[in-house]
Scaffold this active site. Sequence first.
Site, PDB file in Angstrom:
ATOM      1  N   LEU A 134      44.647  35.895  36.309  1.00  0.00           N
ATOM      2  CA  LEU A 134      45.269  36.262  37.597  1.00  0.00           C
ATOM      3  C   LEU A 134      44.758  35.317  38.669  1.00  0.00           C
ATOM      4  O   LEU A 134      43.549  35.115  38.769  1.00  0.00           O
ATOM      5  CB  LEU A 134      44.819  37.669  38.019  1.00  0.00           C
ATOM      6  N   HIS A 135      45.654  34.724  39.431  1.00  0.00           N
ATOM      7  CA  HIS A 135      45.168  33.939  40.573  1.00  0.00           C
ATOM      8  C   HIS A 135      46.183  33.815  41.702  1.00  0.00           C
ATOM      9  O   HIS A 135      45.873  33.266  42.748  1.00  0.00           O
ATOM     10  CB  HIS A 135      44.719  32.545  40.130  1.00  0.00           C
ATOM     11  N   ARG A 136      47.412  34.322  41.499  1.00  0.00           N
ATOM     12  CA  ARG A 136      48.424  34.183  42.558  1.00  0.00           C
ATOM     13  C   ARG A 136      48.006  34.996  43.780  1.00  0.00           C
ATOM     14  O   ARG A 136      47.646  36.178  43.644  1.00  0.00           O
ATOM     15  CB  ARG A 136      49.768  34.741  42.106  1.00  0.00           C
TER      16      ARG A 136
END
Length: 365
Positions: free
Chosen positions: A202-204
Amino acid sequence: MILSVVGARPNFVKMAPVVREISRRKLPHMLVHTGQHYSPEMSDVFFRDLDLQKPDMNLGAGSGSHASQTAEIMKAFEPVCAQAEPRIVIVAGDVNSTAACAWTAAKMQVPVAHIESGLRSFDRAMPEEINRVITDHLSSLLFATEPSARKNLLREGVDAAKIFDSGNTMIDSLIRGLEKALTRRAWERYGFREKSYALLTLHRPENVDRPSTLLELNRAVCQIASRIPVVFPIHPRTLQRIEVLGAEWSGVTLTEPLGYLDFLSLTAGSAFVMTDSGGLQEETSALAVPCITLRKNTERPVTLTQGTNRLCAVHEKKIIEQAFRILEEPRPVPTAIPLWDGGAAERIVSILEKFLAEGDSFGRA
Ligand code: UD1
């Protein structure tokens, strides 16, 4: 001289095969790193794992708001470009470094080649979508990874003579690295058996920057982890958010960001992947690993129609349902996506050579 630009993690993977091919053909070349990603685990390890030559120059742009990061890169890139006088600048993907250098070069009347051109999520809330549109409309050579890209570019009025169906250089890297990656059996480091764990990334900003969204993801993932262990290599942006959130990740193994080969090993060995990454939707499709993309849309529709990808916006129940469904389904059968064959960089560099040789008459048959 050809000048290639890299800046952030996915750029290294997309550009490495192109840089190697340029060097195999002994073409005059310079590699510039903008410094957008600078931590060793976000940058150096990729150069090693991908056999990517050390950059000839690092602009040291670092982190910042979108405007300040983009401006820092442009300010630092302009004199480099002025001094090197490249005949063409190559950029890849959709990060701030891509758009900043394309913009700088175009204003200096240096032609730009864009690798991974034409992808569209049609969601301008994503900074990457803005970077894609800007870069494509400033480029002289547009290399498309999938059929939707050509259609998008034509619809936006881009001259068909500039568009090339090149295939996917990220898959060139995958095909080259896979054997080595598999021998690493990265899953064993976490005590897992092959195909009996899930991988999460996850990084958005839209998923990790809002605490309520990150908490909803946390609850879904912990539920899934009660059926199958989950390993979660954490991007620095996400780590900052998780530390503030302070939630428990029970059943989830949290790790630092991994290098290219370890991460490829972990992806290939997983039962399924949950992610909001762009590239991982393509990598899982090439590997025939089921993928749940934790987003409302994708700029890579071929991964839905011919790959193993399915979209699932952030909704606790729906994510759990999708994950449990994958556990009941038979494993997907690998299917070949056209031109994702390991030969994209070769095709791209052949066109670049032709462009450089023919000058203004290029494309005017
Ligand atoms: C960037 C790209 C995104 C890409 C992602 C891959 C843009 C707009 N976004 O997002 O498209 O999917 O890279 O990783 O270009 N940080 C470090 N070390 C680093 C780099 C960043 O600790 O080497 C931290 C910093 O606190 C920084 C934050 O991560 O502020 C975000 O980094 P940034 O480059 O702004 O965006 P990414 O989220 O990495």
